[in-house]
Scaffold this active site. Structure first.
Site, PDB file in Angstrom:
ATOM      1  N   GLU A  94      86.797 -24.341 -38.255  1.00  9.32           N
ATOM      2  CA  GLU A  94      86.368 -25.742 -38.279  1.00  9.32           C
ATOM      3  C   GLU A  94      85.623 -26.105 -36.992  1.00  9.32           C
ATOM      4  O   GLU A  94      86.138 -26.804 -36.116  1.00  9.32           O
ATOM      5  CB  GLU A  94      87.580 -26.643 -38.516  1.00  9.32           C
ATOM      6  CG  GLU A  94      88.215 -26.354 -39.871  1.00  9.32           C
ATOM      7  CD  GLU A  94      89.393 -27.260 -40.208  1.00  9.32           C
ATOM      8  OE1 GLU A  94      89.672 -28.199 -39.431  1.00  9.32           O
ATOM      9  OE2 GLU A  94      90.038 -27.021 -41.244  1.00  9.32           O
ATOM     10  N   GLU A 113      86.177 -34.639 -43.152  1.00 11.00           N
ATOM     11  CA  GLU A 113      87.331 -35.250 -42.481  1.00 11.00           C
ATOM     12  C   GLU A 113      87.077 -35.479 -40.992  1.00 11.00           C
ATOM     13  O   GLU A 113      87.583 -36.438 -40.422  1.00 11.00           O
ATOM     14  CB  GLU A 113      88.579 -34.389 -42.683  1.00 11.00           C
ATOM     15  CG  GLU A 113      88.440 -32.973 -42.132  1.00 11.00           C
ATOM     16  CD  GLU A 113      89.694 -32.119 -42.328  1.00 11.00           C
ATOM     17  OE1 GLU A 113      90.590 -32.519 -43.075  1.00 11.00           O
ATOM     18  OE2 GLU A 113      89.758 -31.035 -41.719  1.00 11.00           O
ATOM     19  N   HIS A 155      92.889 -25.396 -47.992  1.00  9.97           N
ATOM     20  CA  HIS A 155      92.377 -25.844 -46.687  1.00  9.97           C
ATOM     21  C   HIS A 155      93.025 -25.008 -45.587  1.00  9.97           C
ATOM     22  O   HIS A 155      94.110 -24.483 -45.765  1.00  9.97           O
ATOM     23  CB  HIS A 155      92.644 -27.338 -46.493  1.00  9.97           C
ATOM     24  CG  HIS A 155      91.618 -28.177 -47.202  1.00  9.97           C
ATOM     25  ND1 HIS A 155      90.988 -29.244 -46.609  1.00  9.97           N
ATOM     26  CD2 HIS A 155      91.090 -28.065 -48.444  1.00  9.97           C
ATOM     27  CE1 HIS A 155      90.126 -29.760 -47.461  1.00  9.97           C
ATOM     28  NE2 HIS A 155      90.173 -29.072 -48.593  1.00  9.97           N
ATOM     29  N   GLU A 156      92.294 -24.873 -44.481  1.00 14.22           N
ATOM     30  CA  GLU A 156      92.685 -23.930 -43.418  1.00 14.22           C
ATOM     31  C   GLU A 156      92.937 -22.549 -44.046  1.00 14.22           C
ATOM     32  O   GLU A 156      93.993 -21.937 -43.882  1.00 14.22           O
ATOM     33  CB  GLU A 156      93.923 -24.422 -42.641  1.00 14.22           C
ATOM     34  CG  GLU A 156      93.701 -25.700 -41.894  1.00 14.22           C
ATOM     35  CD  GLU A 156      93.764 -26.937 -42.811  1.00 14.22           C
ATOM     36  OE1 GLU A 156      92.827 -27.770 -42.745  1.00 14.22           O
ATOM     37  OE2 GLU A 156      94.720 -27.065 -43.570  1.00 14.22           O
ATOM     38  N   GLU A 177      88.286 -24.942 -47.997  1.00 11.60           N
ATOM     39  CA  GLU A 177      87.614 -25.596 -46.877  1.00 11.60           C
ATOM     40  C   GLU A 177      87.015 -24.475 -46.025  1.00 11.60           C
ATOM     41  O   GLU A 177      85.988 -23.923 -46.394  1.00 11.60           O
ATOM     42  CB  GLU A 177      88.636 -26.459 -46.130  1.00 11.60           C
ATOM     43  CG  GLU A 177      88.033 -27.368 -45.091  1.00 11.60           C
ATOM     44  CD  GLU A 177      89.124 -28.104 -44.324  1.00 11.60           C
ATOM     45  OE1 GLU A 177      88.918 -29.282 -44.020  1.00 11.60           O
ATOM     46  OE2 GLU A 177      90.173 -27.501 -43.996  1.00 11.60           O
ATOM     47  N   HIS A 199      99.551 -31.206 -54.134  1.00 10.18           N
ATOM     48  CA  HIS A 199      99.248 -30.876 -52.749  1.00 10.18           C
ATOM     49  C   HIS A 199     100.390 -30.103 -52.118  1.00 10.18           C
ATOM     50  O   HIS A 199     101.545 -30.537 -52.189  1.00 10.18           O
ATOM     51  CB  HIS A 199      98.971 -32.163 -51.948  1.00 10.18           C
ATOM     52  CG  HIS A 199      98.438 -31.883 -50.574  1.00 10.18           C
ATOM     53  ND1 HIS A 199      98.909 -32.499 -49.442  1.00 10.18           N
ATOM     54  CD2 HIS A 199      97.473 -31.023 -50.157  1.00 10.18           C
ATOM     55  CE1 HIS A 199      98.242 -32.043 -48.386  1.00 10.18           C
ATOM     56  NE2 HIS A 199      97.371 -31.150 -48.797  1.00 10.18           N
ATOM     57  N   HIS A 200     100.066 -28.951 -51.544  1.00 15.67           N
ATOM     58  CA  HIS A 200     101.042 -28.143 -50.814  1.00 15.67           C
ATOM     59  C   HIS A 200     100.602 -28.035 -49.357  1.00 15.67           C
ATOM     60  O   HIS A 200      99.999 -27.031 -48.970  1.00 15.67           O
ATOM     61  CB  HIS A 200     101.131 -26.725 -51.403  1.00 15.67           C
ATOM     62  CG  HIS A 200     101.717 -26.658 -52.780  1.00 15.67           C
ATOM     63  ND1 HIS A 200     101.714 -25.496 -53.524  1.00 15.67           N
ATOM     64  CD2 HIS A 200     102.345 -27.591 -53.543  1.00 15.67           C
ATOM     65  CE1 HIS A 200     102.313 -25.723 -54.696  1.00 15.67           C
ATOM     66  NE2 HIS A 200     102.695 -26.989 -54.734  1.00 15.67           N
ATOM     67  N   GLU A 201     100.851 -29.059 -48.563  1.00 16.01           N
ATOM     68  CA  GLU A 201     100.647 -28.883 -47.118  1.00 16.01           C
ATOM     69  C   GLU A 201     101.827 -28.077 -46.612  1.00 16.01           C
ATOM     70  O   GLU A 201     102.977 -28.450 -46.831  1.00 16.01           O
ATOM     71  CB  GLU A 201     100.550 -30.235 -46.399  1.00 16.01           C
ATOM     72  CG  GLU A 201     100.447 -30.146 -44.877  1.00 16.01           C
ATOM     73  CD  GLU A 201      99.266 -29.285 -44.398  1.00 16.01           C
ATOM     74  OE1 GLU A 201      98.120 -29.658 -44.649  1.00 16.01           O
ATOM     75  OE2 GLU A 201      99.520 -28.231 -43.766  1.00 16.01           O
TER      76      GLU A 201
HETATM   77  C1  NOJ Z   1      93.789 -30.920 -43.210  1.00 14.29           C
HETATM   78  C2  NOJ Z   1      92.991 -30.897 -44.462  1.00 14.29           C
HETATM   79  O1  NOJ Z   1      91.698 -30.385 -44.234  1.00 14.29           O
HETATM   80  C3  NOJ Z   1      92.946 -32.296 -45.023  1.00 14.29           C
HETATM   81  O2  NOJ Z   1      92.130 -32.344 -46.175  1.00 14.29           O
HETATM   82  C4  NOJ Z   1      94.336 -32.756 -45.334  1.00 14.29           C
HETATM   83  O3  NOJ Z   1      94.294 -34.105 -45.747  1.00 14.29           O
HETATM   84  C5  NOJ Z   1      95.224 -32.660 -44.089  1.00 14.29           C
HETATM   85  N1  NOJ Z   1      95.130 -31.362 -43.503  1.00 14.29           N
HETATM   86  C6  NOJ Z   1      96.673 -32.930 -44.430  1.00 14.29           C
HETATM   87  O4  NOJ Z   1      97.166 -31.946 -45.284  1.00 14.29           O
HETATM   88 CA    CA Z   2      90.954 -28.927 -42.334  1.00 17.40          CA
END
Ligand code: NOJ
Ligand code: CA
Length: 682
Positions: free
Chosen positions: A173, A470, A445-446, A464, A375-377
């Site tokens: 990023e 963002e 993402h990441e 991503e 969503h799986h953060e």
């Molecule tokens: C970073 C991600 O790129 C973003 O899309 C997301 O909202 C946040 N992390 C939280 O998970």
């Molecule tokens: Ca990100």
């Protein structure tokens, strides 16, 4: 769609063991020449394009823990060449059918001295580039393989201008830096360059499987030389394998001009065919999200007074999506764990917050044709995620969730692993495979960078892996040039979830110190230019209400029959047109400079059509006046030339569609009488 026609001609020939040998492989059109040689037993490859030196002899080989280097002297014990031709159709993509044609060679090498280890080198030469990979075949005396260095070099014949991001082991990023190749010290791929002789070249990798990501560093050979630096394990090893190993392909995409790079499908072609038998459950779509509100601090991920993922808010978003031809809704901050950010074992993927009735919401969406994107953060706690992986996807499947976005913000657990190291490459793949088992598609993402594995696993829809929208919410932002570099770097690797489509470009109400550095028309154009089979309309629903320009997003498609890369210069501008059925969608963007374009449309249009135009006005400027947008519908025929003027940081989006019966009776203005470069809001 899935039928793969493979036509393989094999010419086999054996050679007597030799330690000095030269083998030449030409591209099918004979323009690219790869020479692989053993020089006193040491392996090198070199590339010429149209008879001119492009890559000078560059070394190949491995360094091991506990074993001598695998760099020769070798003797060639066998080799075979073949022509590989395929006609195949992706489940989704920038086109319906792809033709892959290359000449391939496999060289079997054996060390001249004890322990006489074997190493096979594979080369593929396409009309649009060159790829090579290593294979350490199963052989007596090798049980475990611990590689401490891959010794591939890319020894360019001359300097060039290059666009790159740093060789970070945990993030892609970054904004792109443009420097001479000779100033490059450490980069992540794709790195793209225009050599001093005009050749456009991009270095990357294909089919990254069971191996770490490759960064590139400076090699000692010359000031124009790069070498492979693999992302390490915590103990310093780069690759750990049992018995045998096949590396990803190292790819050198080659074109005469910027649009040639966009046309190349070499990276996809180097991946195995689709493994998902009945892929009908894989649903590319446009989506919105309970998402931007959190980045603007309007809402929170964590449960509390400003919680975004409440049942009521989700229903409001579903209603809006259903009314506006948006098929998906991402809901972030839905599950317990956000209050434990940074701690181990925080995010539980099977437990919703109690102000979010997930069963009610998924059913409400289903009734209205809106699919919930889960969503799986993970907070980068891949270890905890693995422990609940099967339960997490079974839970999503049972709720009818067809797609999940995942995230890996922070330092990886297991401690010491990197996002781009082998353990994580294998983790990301385990997730793709588990998701496929439960018929769920994913958006990471990441992530690890894309290397074309979506050919094999088309449920790996998008990711991503670059600096997305963002950043405009909470950093100094992405300057207008950023999105004119992305198509020639990050996007060459595969689709990107950039999340375009912001209409409230300044959002002063929430964050007066941040903004999007773009005109409104450019936000529409990005939805065509930056390909993603999950394409987000990223703004808050209230910012789309009463906005005529939103019609372009309502109409937009995300799966294409064909794409035309009309004109482009890296870091300056790019114009892309994509066809879905009888409609064409065109996006053109510029960097911080105003630009006059003359777009040839005769390739696109078969006959007269309606062009629905969304263009910057004379007054538009990303900085001082980003909102003016000029909209109108005109007739257009193949003989017309489309003239347009883009504002600084601006763009243009057009939908071309067939003329309706009613319109035939009307007197619509032909586009030829309307100079899109002279329009104004006055
Ligand atoms: C970073 C991600 O790129 C973003 O899309 C997301 O909202 C946040 N992390 C939280 O998970
Ligand atoms: Ca990100």
């Amino acid at each position: 769609m899935n039928k793969t026609l493979i036509l393989i001609t094999i010419i086999l020939f054996s050679c007597k063991p030799e330690i000095s040998t030269n083998i030449v492989v030409l591209s099918p059109d004979d323009k690219i020449q790869v020479e692989v040689k053993l020089d006193q037993g040491m392996p090198f490859y070199a590339v010429q394009v149209d008879g001119k030196k492009c890559i000078l002899p560059s070394a190949l080989g491995y360094r091991f823990r506990g074993q001598p280097d695998l760099t020769g002297p070798f003797q060639l014990t066998n080799s075979n060449t073949e022509v590989i031709e395929e006609h195949w159709g992706p489940v989704w993509g920038q086109e319906k059918s792809i033709h892959s044609l290359s000449r391939a060679i496999r060289l079997e090498l054996r060390e001249v001295l004890a322990p006489h280890r074997q190493l096979n080198l594979h080369f593929r030469v396409f009309n649009d580039g060159v790829a090579f990979r290593y294979e350490i075949p199963a052989q007596p005396g090798i049980d475990s393989i611990f590689i401490t260095e891959e010794l591939s070099e890319f020894n360019f014949a001359m300097d060039g201008r290059s666009w790159w991001i740093p060789g970070d082991y945990d993030s892609y990023e970054f904004l792109y830096t443009q420097t001479p190749l000779s100033d490059v010290k450490s980069v992540n791929t794709p790195i793209t360059m225009i050599m001093d002789n005009g050749l456009h070249i991009s270095l990357h990798e294909a089919n990254l499987t069971g191996y770490p990501g490759m960064t590139l560093g400076k090699s000692q050979q010359s000031e124009f030389s790069l070498r492979s630096i693999l992302v390490p394990w915590p103990d310093g090893d780069k690759v750990k394998q049992v018995r045998q190993l096949t590396s990803p392909w190292r790819t050198i995409t080659i074109g005469q001009k910027a649009t040639d790079l966009l046309n190349s499908r070499m990276i996809l072609n180097l991946n195995p065919p689709n493994l998902i038998d009945n892929p009908d459950w894989i649903q590319p779509m446009k989506y919105m999200g309970i998402w931007w509100g959190m980045h603007l601090n309007k809402e929170t991920w964590v449960q509390g007074p400003k919680h975004g993922a409440t049942t009521a808010n989700a229903m409001h978003y579903i209603d809006f999506a259903a009314e506006n031809q948006i098929q998906g809704l991402l809901i972030e901050g839905w599950n317990v764990g956000w209050e434990k950010w940074g701690q181990p074992d925080a995010f539980v993927m099977t437990q919703a917050y109690d102000d979010y009735d997930i069963e009610k919401i998924t059913a409400y969406g289903r009734e209205r044709g809106v699919s919930i994107i889960g969503h799986h953060e993970t907070g980068a706690d891949a270890d905890f995620y693995e422990r609940q992986l099967e339960a997490a996807f079974a839970y999503a499947h049972d709720l009818g969730i067809q797609a999940v976005k995942s995230g890996y913000v922070g330092a990886i657990r297991p401690v010491g692993q990197h996002h781009h190291g082998q353990w994580m490459v294998e983790h990301y793949r385990r997730v793709v495979e588990m998701a496929a088992k439960y018929q769920v598609s994913i958006d990471v993402h990441e992530p690890i960078k894309p290397t074309g594995i979506e050919r094999t696993w088309p449920n790996m829809l998008t990711r991503e892996g670059g600096r997305g929208q963002e950043y405009n919410a909470w950093s100094e932002g992405n300057p207008p040039i950023h999105t004119t570099i992305l198509p020639f770097t990050r996007l060459l690797a595969g689709p990107m979830d950039y999340t375009p489509g912001i209409f409230d470009l300044r959002f002063d109400r929430y964050k007066p110190d941040n903004r999007v550095q773009s005109t409104l028309a450019k936000q529409l154009a990005l939805m065509v230019v930056l390909y993603s089979p999950l394409q987000m309309a990223a703004d808050l629903p209230e910012n789309y209400v009463n906005q005529p320009a939103f019609q372009f997003i309502r109409d937009l498609e995300v799966v294409w029959d064909e794409s035309l890369y009309l004109e482009a210069e890296i870091g300056k501008f790019v114009t892309i047109a994509r066809r879905h059925g009888s409609d064409w969608f065109l996006g053109a963007i510029t960097n911080g400079d105003a630009r006059e374009l003359e777009i040839p449309i005769n390739q696109m249009l078969q006959g007269e059509m309606i062009a629905e135009c969304y263009v910057d006005t004379e007054e538009s400027h990303w900085d001082t006046n980003p909102y003016p947008i000029w909209m109108g519908s005109y007739t257009i025929s193949p003989a017309d030339t489309l003239k347009a003027k883009l504002a600084p940081g601006g763009g243009m989006a057009i939908r071309f569609r067939p003329i309706t019966k009613e319109e035939m009776d009307q007197d619509l203005m032909p586009i030829s009488e309307l100079r899109l470069d002279q329009r104004s809001t006055e």
